[in-house]
Design an enzyme around this catalytic site. Sequence first.
Site, PDB file in Angstrom:
ATOM      1  N   LYS A 173       0.829  -1.206   0.000  1.00 20.17           N
ATOM      2  CA  LYS A 173       0.000   0.000   0.000  1.00 20.17           C
ATOM      3  C   LYS A 173       0.870   1.266   0.000  1.00 20.17           C
ATOM      4  O   LYS A 173       0.443   2.315  -0.474  1.00 20.17           O
ATOM      5  CB  LYS A 173      -0.929   0.026   1.216  1.00 20.17           C
ATOM      6  CG  LYS A 173      -1.851  -1.178   1.377  1.00 20.17           C
ATOM      7  CD  LYS A 173      -3.105  -1.057   0.527  1.00 20.17           C
ATOM      8  CE  LYS A 173      -4.105  -2.161   0.811  1.00 20.17           C
ATOM      9  NZ  LYS A 173      -3.645  -3.517   0.464  1.00 20.17           N
TER      10      LYS A 173
HETATM   11  C1  LIG Z   1      -4.089  -4.618  -0.223  1.00 21.23           C
HETATM   12  C2  LIG Z   1      -3.261  -5.850  -0.314  1.00 21.23           C
HETATM   13  C3  LIG Z   1      -3.478  -6.831  -1.316  1.00 21.23           C
HETATM   14  C4  LIG Z   1      -4.602  -6.731  -2.328  1.00 21.23           C
HETATM   15  O1  LIG Z   1      -4.372  -5.745  -3.281  1.00 21.23           O
HETATM   16  P1  LIG Z   1      -5.597  -5.182  -4.172  1.00 21.23           P
HETATM   17  O2  LIG Z   1      -5.045  -4.052  -4.923  1.00 21.23           O
HETATM   18  O3  LIG Z   1      -6.659  -4.778  -3.181  1.00 21.23           O
HETATM   19  O4  LIG Z   1      -6.044  -6.317  -5.033  1.00 21.23           O
HETATM   20  C5  LIG Z   1      -2.631  -7.931  -1.364  1.00 21.23           C
HETATM   21  N1  LIG Z   1      -1.654  -8.093  -0.443  1.00 21.23           N
HETATM   22  C6  LIG Z   1      -1.421  -7.192   0.531  1.00 21.23           C
HETATM   23  C7  LIG Z   1      -0.339  -7.448   1.516  1.00 21.23           C
HETATM   24  C8  LIG Z   1      -2.201  -6.039   0.631  1.00 21.23           C
HETATM   25  O5  LIG Z   1      -1.969  -5.151   1.610  1.00 21.23           O
END
Ligand SMILES: *Cc1c(COP(=O)(O)O)cnc(C)c1O
Length: 494
Positions: free
Chosen positions: A111
């Site tokens: 993120k």
């Molecule tokens: C948010 C997240 C995801 C999923 O990503 P999206 O863009 O919502 O599909 C996968 N792995 C981790 C560790 C995340 O924080």
Amino acid sequence: MFFTSTRKNCEITASAAIAKGISDDGGLFVPSAFPRLFPGELEALAKLSYKERAFRILQKFLTDYSADELKYCVEGAYEGRFDNNDPAPLQEIAPGMNILELWHGPTCAFKDMALQILPYLLTVATRKNCPGRTTVILVATSGDTGKAALEGFADVPGTRIVVFFPGDGVSDMQKLQMTTQKGANVAVCAIEGNFDDAQTGVKNIFADKKIAEYLEARNMEFSSANSINFGRLAPQIIYYISSYCDLLKNGKIAAGDAVNVAVPTGNFGNILAAYYAKQMGLPVKRFICASNRNNILSDFIATGIYDRNREFYTTDSPSMDILISSNLERLLYHLADGDCELVASLMQELKENGKYRIPDSIFGKLKQEFYGGFCDDEETRRTIKCCFDKYNYLCDTHTAVAVNVYQRYVKDNGDTTPVIIASTASPYKFAPAVLSAIGGNGMESDGFTVMEKLSEASGTPIPAPLAALRESTVLHKNSVSKEAMGEFIKSVLA
Ligand SMILES: *Cc1c(COP(=O)(O)O)cnc(C)c1O
């Protein structure tokens, strides 16, 4: 370059799309046409740094940002914010099998890739659209997004951020990450309740006219750091193009060669960014969409039916525990060649019946581009162990889901095209599950001891931001009932 809504035709600038976040009709903003990489551009980008690549790619989408404004955004987000100053390093763990590590930012999860730059994109957008106004970011979090948003917005001029988390609904480490957050513009508060209470409370505040007036009087306005904002999507396109450039630069592929991309998927933002990169001209053959036991997306890719009427499971890969993948709406719009009436009607069906079926024409295109698969916690742990034993590579639970599904894809299809596998979290972020997977005891002790044991067992270092938590001071001790969230915000902004 303009943006339109997935549910109703319109024409707005990039900065307006980012400042607004979501369209008034409930749709998401999408580029009305994709900018293209020019011939030879990938080879040219291969010679540049990540920051320079980021600048060139963002410039194609955010055409109403000046070069100086974009430079300000890119510098603020990437300079000194990622360990070893390479935001997205690529590790080849076996021939043709490349892990794209997206967790070298301040919170050790992917993120950060978007939330480090979003505050800058957003404040520039606000300056253009409503000069002088302070943007107040409001977040309800089940853990990781809250911390990543706090790190991104802390001390960014022209912003305030208020994060609510469920007092009993986050892990001790997640709580510590949030309650030790520094920054003159941040507020963090526990809610007496669960994540739904926090989420509902935040939604109510967004809709509360009295609080809106209170902010208006102070020349402030609420905004969201939610993953549906195009300002979160655009930065994710960069690392797919950048990783392809790295493969070119290292002689692993030749210009024009195709790659596959495998992504552990939740809200569909990360994999959609890869799809956007392909629309710009990146040669991607297949998108491998990996889910955990909440396998709504792999069912969708297999049947063309999206059906959320199913049990919800909590898993070892909690950031993918999701039944509504918001960004899928954008893919439907593009696959339907911009048929916003169709998208609006599918979303209406989802709202009313919890399911929809896409027309065959779109389903055909979906299957051509995407492969879907899933695995449960047991297979996830087996994959972590197998990666560690066979490739001497330690991956987290989310990344392991993608590796597992990728390996199944190769078995099913015999397709050995080089692959870029998105690694979305440091293994230390999910240390108990990872330690158990490689044969240690992840259950017995506190979070720091588990990380130390993982470090000993794997011979890898604990990421500095997580190690530093032990010495940091708890700065935020507020806890309020869900009814008192509005008052808390007013007191913070007074
Ligand atoms: C948010 C997240 C995801 C999923 O990503 P999206 O863009 O919502 O599909 C996968 N792995 C981790 C560790 C995340 O924080």
